[in-house]
Design a protein around this motif. Structure first.
Motif, PDB file in Angstrom:
ATOM      1  N   TRP A  65       0.848  -1.195   0.000  1.00  0.00           N
ATOM      2  CA  TRP A  65       0.000   0.000   0.000  1.00  0.00           C
ATOM      3  C   TRP A  65       0.888   1.251   0.000  1.00  0.00           C
ATOM      4  CZ3 TRP A  65      -5.163  -0.453   3.054  1.00  0.00           C
ATOM      5  CH2 TRP A  65      -6.056   0.489   2.581  1.00  0.00           C
ATOM      6  N   GLY A  66       1.916   1.221   0.854  1.00  0.00           N
ATOM      7  CA  GLY A  66       2.864   2.336   0.901  1.00  0.00           C
ATOM      8  C   GLY A  66       3.585   2.510  -0.426  1.00  0.00           C
ATOM      9  N   LEU A  67       3.931   1.376  -1.051  1.00  0.00           N
ATOM     10  CA  LEU A  67       4.670   1.439  -2.327  1.00  0.00           C
ATOM     11  C   LEU A  67       3.827   1.977  -3.481  1.00  0.00           C
ATOM     12  CD1 LEU A  67       6.747  -1.876  -2.296  1.00  0.00           C
ATOM     13  CD2 LEU A  67       7.669   0.424  -2.398  1.00  0.00           C
ATOM     14  N   THR A  68       2.501   1.826  -3.373  1.00  0.00           N
ATOM     15  CA  THR A  68       1.658   2.305  -4.474  1.00  0.00           C
ATOM     16  C   THR A  68       1.773   3.816  -4.644  1.00  0.00           C
ATOM     17  OG1 THR A  68      -0.233   2.542  -3.013  1.00  0.00           O
ATOM     18  CG2 THR A  68      -0.060   0.488  -4.244  1.00  0.00           C
ATOM     19  N   LEU A  69       2.248   4.492  -3.600  1.00  0.00           N
ATOM     20  CA  LEU A  69       2.422   5.946  -3.691  1.00  0.00           C
ATOM     21  C   LEU A  69       3.429   6.303  -4.785  1.00  0.00           C
ATOM     22  CD1 LEU A  69       1.695   8.702  -2.539  1.00  0.00           C
ATOM     23  CD2 LEU A  69       3.505   8.430  -0.875  1.00  0.00           C
ATOM     24  N   ILE A  70       4.363   5.385  -5.036  1.00  0.00           N
ATOM     25  CA  ILE A  70       5.387   5.633  -6.062  1.00  0.00           C
ATOM     26  C   ILE A  70       4.733   6.013  -7.395  1.00  0.00           C
ATOM     27  CG2 ILE A  70       7.084   4.448  -7.530  1.00  0.00           C
ATOM     28  CD1 ILE A  70       7.980   2.900  -5.082  1.00  0.00           C
ATOM     29  N   ALA A  71       3.653   5.283  -7.713  1.00  0.00           N
ATOM     30  CA  ALA A  71       3.004   5.501  -9.008  1.00  0.00           C
ATOM     31  C   ALA A  71       2.390   6.895  -9.117  1.00  0.00           C
ATOM     32  CB  ALA A  71       1.941   4.438  -9.234  1.00  0.00           C
ATOM     33  N   THR A  72       2.067   7.495  -7.976  1.00  0.00           N
ATOM     34  CA  THR A  72       1.426   8.815  -8.041  1.00  0.00           C
ATOM     35  C   THR A  72       2.442   9.951  -8.000  1.00  0.00           C
ATOM     36  OG1 THR A  72       1.156   8.972  -5.658  1.00  0.00           O
ATOM     37  CG2 THR A  72      -0.626   7.937  -6.877  1.00  0.00           C
ATOM     38  N   LEU A  99      14.033   0.625  -4.911  1.00  0.00           N
ATOM     39  CA  LEU A  99      13.810  -0.774  -4.505  1.00  0.00           C
ATOM     40  C   LEU A  99      15.046  -1.629  -4.763  1.00  0.00           C
ATOM     41  CD1 LEU A  99      10.183  -1.555  -5.715  1.00  0.00           C
ATOM     42  CD2 LEU A  99      11.010  -1.690  -3.385  1.00  0.00           C
ATOM     43  N   ILE A 100      15.664  -1.459  -5.928  1.00  0.00           N
ATOM     44  CA  ILE A 100      16.820  -2.320  -6.240  1.00  0.00           C
ATOM     45  C   ILE A 100      18.029  -1.903  -5.399  1.00  0.00           C
ATOM     46  CG2 ILE A 100      17.954  -1.201  -8.246  1.00  0.00           C
ATOM     47  CD1 ILE A 100      17.613  -4.264  -9.405  1.00  0.00           C
ATOM     48  N   LEU A 101      18.155  -0.610  -5.104  1.00  0.00           N
ATOM     49  CA  LEU A 101      19.266  -0.176  -4.237  1.00  0.00           C
ATOM     50  C   LEU A 101      19.113  -0.741  -2.824  1.00  0.00           C
ATOM     51  CD1 LEU A 101      19.779   3.555  -5.341  1.00  0.00           C
ATOM     52  CD2 LEU A 101      21.390   1.682  -5.633  1.00  0.00           C
ATOM     53  N   ILE A 116      11.197   6.269  -1.112  1.00  0.00           N
ATOM     54  CA  ILE A 116      10.158   5.322  -0.666  1.00  0.00           C
ATOM     55  C   ILE A 116      10.577   3.897  -1.012  1.00  0.00           C
ATOM     56  CG2 ILE A 116       7.751   4.617  -1.002  1.00  0.00           C
ATOM     57  CD1 ILE A 116       7.175   7.634  -1.551  1.00  0.00           C
ATOM     58  N   GLY A 117      11.100   3.711  -2.219  1.00  0.00           N
ATOM     59  CA  GLY A 117      11.566   2.383  -2.626  1.00  0.00           C
ATOM     60  C   GLY A 117      12.675   1.882  -1.718  1.00  0.00           C
ATOM     61  N   LEU A 118      13.611   2.770  -1.432  1.00  0.00           N
ATOM     62  CA  LEU A 118      14.753   2.397  -0.588  1.00  0.00           C
ATOM     63  C   LEU A 118      14.297   2.063   0.845  1.00  0.00           C
ATOM     64  CD1 LEU A 118      17.877   2.299  -0.750  1.00  0.00           C
ATOM     65  CD2 LEU A 118      17.916   4.636   0.052  1.00  0.00           C
ATOM     66  N   LEU A 119      13.357   2.844   1.322  1.00  0.00           N
ATOM     67  CA  LEU A 119      12.855   2.682   2.697  1.00  0.00           C
ATOM     68  C   LEU A 119      12.056   1.381   2.858  1.00  0.00           C
ATOM     69  CD1 LEU A 119      12.555   4.488   5.342  1.00  0.00           C
ATOM     70  CD2 LEU A 119      10.342   5.109   4.448  1.00  0.00           C
TER      71      LEU A 119
END
Lengths: 147, 502
Positions: free
Chosen positions: B154-161, B178-180, B441-444
């Motif tokens: 749910w938190g990751l979906t923010l990336i798309a916005t 995310l990959i880092l 966000i991806g890294l977190l």
């Protein structure tokens, strides 16, 4: 065609490609079990797809645009960025106090301050504040040369 | 729901003696200062001041430490608004709209919005804790890895916005984060690349990376300007305007209440907490807004959603500590240490046998929230002066503080070097309109996601979807997430079609 592709954009996409490829290769070499690749594999696949889309889009835009992108201030930014990287590296070499004093002084001068005495005075006071205030709250030892 | 005898005993404990309140104001001040300086963590402040609680009685110690917690949650938002530097990961979303407001000369209003949303959010979080501590504790016990996966998703979906210019740019920024996050030893103990650097064994240190990518890269961009707020007439710190901003918060009750509820619920989940709560709340505010295009450009709703959620998550995070005796994060772990100093063990027996103490901790925190409004308002006059400092002095000084902050987190040169590396990456991203927040966000969330996914795979015997059907909380959360993600755009599209038809 590629002459119009902004250098910073090419550098960013190149960085993303290199980092993703290296991390994926490293993870697969370490272990190809599902548990190890549960995030890496799908993320790397999506990045590869997005890179193709972004490179195609960037080339199309570069062809459509006749103007070169604004690069003003780029060298100033790069100079400050390099100075900052050098400062971070020097913290444990020159000492937190000396490195901070020199970086803040240089940074103010680079940002256009004309006065000769204000930047070193401000920098000295700011360094004392950091070492005695901020630094005293750190639970770790901190190398200093003067203070 | 409330044991009335214990409740009256709690009131007696709190209000017949001044002693429990004596350390609340210093605690709030310490929290505000630590929270507003990048690199100084709230948990660090609580740990530093933990030894002085030896001489206090238990209630006094708890109120002092939770005051640091409360002050810190708001302090992180102040620098996020004024300088685009989130003091902690729980203030990331505050910067999305708070900083654009500050750049438009609306820093007073943004600070007021943030303060009021924090106060109301923390108040709602603690009131919910007071009323629902038993059912919330039961809920927390039922949370397993698959439920965590859904929340993190749910938190990751923010990336798309978070796409400043195009969706692929927002997505690739998030996926890069995310990959880092996959550098270093995996959650199952497999050694992936560390680039030969032992400091990367545990992965990239997230807070220094966040400081670098957000703050340092933004400061480089600001270098050519003269002041944070260009218009001289708008550089004043006005209590009147801050109060106006505070009042504005109450004109958005839906965002405020939803943010507070999201924060309390997600905050109650151990290990997730405020860093996810503020992102989920911001994402929901944006998705359900009638003007989503205004988000990221200085929308008051964005500040309210983020600040109300990160503050109410504090009440939620106390659920696991008080009701189960397990800490949900670093700050509550320090509180647990304070429990043990006073020979108290949290958990069901603590709630059953010492209900009046539990109530007095919760009521004391509700009182602190009111004090935060006053102390925060007074401190904002000082903290807000940053807009009057010329950028030629501010930029190198704050850059130096960023590097120091990196060292404060890691205690090694790895911290400042991470700040520098991510400053370069952030600068490159900003030059080309890539949203740096998505990468953070991806890294977190990347590592959290991997750990929970692996645990889910192991528990489910490799069949996560079948397992999902057996877990009612996860299933409900998943369905709500899908409805929220797909429902809002669908309703909007239907509304548009109806409008066009008429």
């Amino acid at each position: 065609m590629l002459g119009k592709f902004p250098a910073t954009h090419a550098a960013l996409l190149g960085f993303i490609f290199a980092v993703s490829a290296f991390i994926t290769w490293s993870a697969v070499s370490a272990s190809s079990s599902l548990n190890n690749l549960v995030v890496v594999a799908p993320v790397a696949a999506v990045i590869a797809l997005l890179l193709v889309v972004l490179v195609a889009k960037a080339i199309r835009e570069a062809n459509a645009s006749s103007e070169t992108s604004q690069q003003s201030g780029l060298w100033g930014d790069l100079l400050l960025l390099s100075g900052f990287a050098l400062f971070c590296f020097a913290l444990t070499k020159l000492g937190f106090d000396v490195a901070t004093f020199l970086f803040v002084w240089g940074g103010i001068a680079l940002s256009g301050e004309k006065s000769l005495w204000k930047p070193p005075l401000f920098s000295a006071l700011f360094t004392i504040f950091l070492v005695k205030g901020f630094g005293s709250l750190f639970p770790y030892p901190m190398l200093t040369m003067v203070l | 729901m409330i044991d009335q005898l214990a409740f009256s005993q709690a009131l007696d404990l709190l209000f017949t003696d001044f002693a429990p309140w004596m350390w609340v104001i210093p605690g709030l001040l310490i929290g505000l200062i630590f929270g507003s300086i990048p690199g100084l963590q709230i948990s660090m402040a609580m740990a530093v001041f933990l030894p002085i609680t030896f001489g206090m009685d238990f209630l006094q110690a708890m109120l002092f430490l939770t005051a640091i917690f409360t002050g810190g949650a708001y302090g992180g938002g102040v620098t996020a608004i004024l300088m685009n530097i989130p003091g902690s990961s729980s203030s990331i979303a505050t910067a999305f709209d708070g900083y654009p407001m500050a750049r438009q000369g609306k820093h007073n209003e943004a600070l007021g919005l943030g303060l009021a949303a924090s106060v109301v959010g923390a108040f709602i979080g603690y009131v919910l804790l007071l009323l629902l501590i038993d059912p919330l504790a039961a809920f927390v016990l039922k949370i397993g890895p698959i439920e965590m996966v859904v929340v993190v998703l749910w938190g990751l979906t923010l990336i798309a916005t978070l796409n400043d210019s195009s969706l692929p740019k927002g997505l690739i920024a998030g996926f890069l984060g995310l990959i880092l996050s996959q550098i270093g030893m995996s959650t199952t103990g497999i050694m992936r690349t560390t680039v030969g650097n032992p400091h990367l064994l545990d992965g990239i240190p997230v807070v220094p990376a966040m400081i670098g990518i957000f703050a340092a890269s933004e400061l480089l961009r600001l270098r050519s300007g003269s002041y944070l707020v260009q218009d001289k007439t708008q550089r004043d710190i006005s209590i009147k305007k801050i109060l106006k901003g505070g009042a504005e918060t109450f004109r958005h009750p839906g965002v405020l209440i939803r943010g507070s509820l999201i924060g309390a619920l997600i905050g109650a989940i151990p290990g997730v907490g405020s860093s996810v709560a503020n992102l989920v709340s911001y994402g929901e505010a944006r998705r359900t807004s009638k003007t989503p295009e205004a988000f990221g450009k200085g929308a008051p709703d964005g500040v309210i959603a983020a600040e109300s959620a990160n503050s109410s998550s504090e009440g939620g995070s106390m659920t696991a500590l008080l009701a189960l005796g397990i800490p949900g994060g670093a700050a509550t772990a320090v509180l647990l240490a304070a429990f043990s100093f006073h020979n108290i063990i949290g958990g069901p027996s603590f709630i059953r046998n010492q209900t009046e103490i539990v109530y007095s901790i919760i009521l004391g925190n509700i009182g602190q929230v009111v004090l935060l409004a006053v102390i925060g308002l007074l401190m904002l006059r000082v903290l807000g002066m940053v807009v009057r400092v010329p950028l030629s002095y501010l930029v190198p000084s704050v850059l130096a503080m960023c590097a120091w902050g990196g060292y404060g987190i890691t205690g090694t040169i790895a911290g400042p070097l991470t700040v520098a590396a991510f400053a370069g990456l952030g600068w490159l991203m900003r030059c080309n309109d890539y949203p740096v927040a998505a990468a953070v966000i991806g890294l977190l969330l990347g590592r959290m996601m991997e750990g929970e996914l692996v645990r889910t795979l192991q528990i489910s015997g490799g069949e996560p979807f079948r397992y999902l059907l057996e877990r009612p909380i996860a299933l409900i959360l998943f369905i709500i997430m899908l409805l929220v993600l797909g429902g809002a755009p669908l309703l909007k599209a239907l509304g548009k079609r109806k409008k066009n038809a008429t």
